[in-house]
Design an enzyme around this catalytic site. Sequence first.
Site, PDB file in Angstrom:
ATOM      1  N   TYR A 154       0.832  -1.205   0.000  1.00  0.00           N
ATOM      2  CA  TYR A 154       0.000   0.000   0.000  1.00  0.00           C
ATOM      3  C   TYR A 154       0.870   1.259   0.000  1.00  0.00           C
ATOM      4  CZ  TYR A 154      -4.272  -2.662   0.652  1.00  0.00           C
ATOM      5  OH  TYR A 154      -5.343  -3.508   0.458  1.00  0.00           O
ATOM      6  N   GLU A 161      -7.867  -7.472   5.442  1.00  0.00           N
ATOM      7  CA  GLU A 161      -7.044  -8.531   4.853  1.00  0.00           C
ATOM      8  C   GLU A 161      -6.290  -9.307   5.929  1.00  0.00           C
ATOM      9  OE1 GLU A 161      -4.926  -6.134   2.014  1.00  0.00           O
ATOM     10  OE2 GLU A 161      -6.836  -5.615   1.065  1.00  0.00           O
ATOM     11  N   GLN A 202      -8.794 -15.640 -10.977  1.00  0.00           N
ATOM     12  CA  GLN A 202      -9.680 -16.223  -9.965  1.00  0.00           C
ATOM     13  C   GLN A 202     -10.743 -17.095 -10.630  1.00  0.00           C
ATOM     14  OE1 GLN A 202      -8.932 -12.719  -9.770  1.00  0.00           O
ATOM     15  NE2 GLN A 202      -7.331 -13.304  -8.319  1.00  0.00           N
TER      16      GLN A 202
END
Length: 398
Positions: free
Chosen positions: A98, A140, A207
Site C-alpha cells: 500500500y 485482509e 480467480q
Amino acid sequence: MLSETSTATVRATLPAVGAAIGDITDLFYRNLFEAHPELLRDLFNRSNQASGAQRQALAGSIAAFATQLVENPGTRPDVMLGRIANKHASLGITAPQYTIVHTHLFGAIAEVLGDAVTPEVAAAWDEVYWLMANALIALEERLYAQRGVTAGDVWREWTVASRIEETSDVATFRITPADGASAPAFRPGQYVSVQVELPDGARQIRQYSLTGAPGPECRSFSVKRVRGAGTPEGEVSAHLHARLRPGDRLRVSAPYGDLVLDGSGAPLLLASAGIGCTPILSMLEHLSKEGHPSPVTVVHGDRSPADHALRTDHAALTGKLPDASAHFWYEDPEPGHPAERTGTVDLSGLPLAPGTQAYLCGPLPFMRAVRSQLLEKGVAAADIHYEVFGPDLWLAQD
C-alpha cells in the site's frame, strides 16, 4: 472518519478529482509498472490492464469511497471494502504494497492536477487514501488469520486429479493438495486464485469459483476459455485449456470471496449467466446437503443449451431441493424449449416469496438488468448480492 478540515477540502475538490480520475489512474499504473515491472508480470492481470478495466475499477472505488466519506461521514462502504479485501487476500497482497501504491498514486495526482494540489488538498486526499488503505489492511489481516496463514502466504501446490470437458469452451479441473495434507474448507460461492507460468516467464493470476468438493481432499473449478483478438486477452484461460492435464502441478490460493450464503434459511433467488453459474452450483450443492426448506428460484441465461456449462448439474442440484425450480433462458434454444424462456432473462412472470435474498453472478449488463427487475418486484436493495469475475466495474459505471 474523515477530519472536518479534510471533509471540507475533499468535498470542494471531489468534482475536479473525479473529472480527472481516469487520467490519474492511467498515469498511476504507467508509473507504477515502470518502477516495478514485476507487479505487472506476476501480480496484476495483464488482460485487464490492456483493456483498461482495472483503471476503471480503481477510479470507481476511489470516487465511491471519497463520496461516502463526505456524504455519509458516520458510515463506511463495507460491502465494497470487503469485496476488494477478499480479492486482495486471494492474491497475497501485504501492507507494505500500500505504501508503494501511495507513492505512485499521489505522484500521478500531483502531475495531473498541477498547481491545484495545494498542501491542504494533498493532506486531505492523503487522509482519504490511508483511511481506505488501513481499512483494507485490517480486513485482509483478518482474512489471513481466519485461514491460519501469515499475511500474503496463501499459495499451495496442488495436483490435477482429472479434467472434464464440459463444453467446447469450458473445462472443469479437479485438484488435490500435492503434499497430501487436508484440503482447506470453503464457503459456497467462494473462489481461489490460480497462478500459472506463461511461456514468457510471467506468473499470471486469475480467480475461479469453486464449483464443489467432489471428495474430502478434492476441489474443483471450471475455466471458460476467453476468446478474443490479440494477446494478452485470454492468455491464462487459453494456457489452462491447452496445457493443463491430469498429473500436472498448479499453484492455488486459499479460498476467499464474499458472495456467500448467510445461512438464514430465507427464500433465495440464484441468478447467473454464462460461466457465472459456477458459484451458484456450489451454493446449490450446499443447500441440497443441508435440505434448505424455503423456496429457491434458480435462473440462468446463456447463448444456447450447448454453451450452458454444467447444465445437467445445474438442473439436478435444483431438483434435490424440496421447494425449488429452475428456469433457463437461451438466445438460441433447442427445438421444444419454452418460447417464454427464449432470449434474455425476464423475471416478470416469476413469483418470489417475501423476504427473498438474491445472489447474482455473470456479466455486468446481466446483473444490472436482473437487479433492476428485482427492485421492481419489491426485493430490497440490501438483499441483492453479486459477484464479478474480474475488476468490479459496477461502481465505475454508476
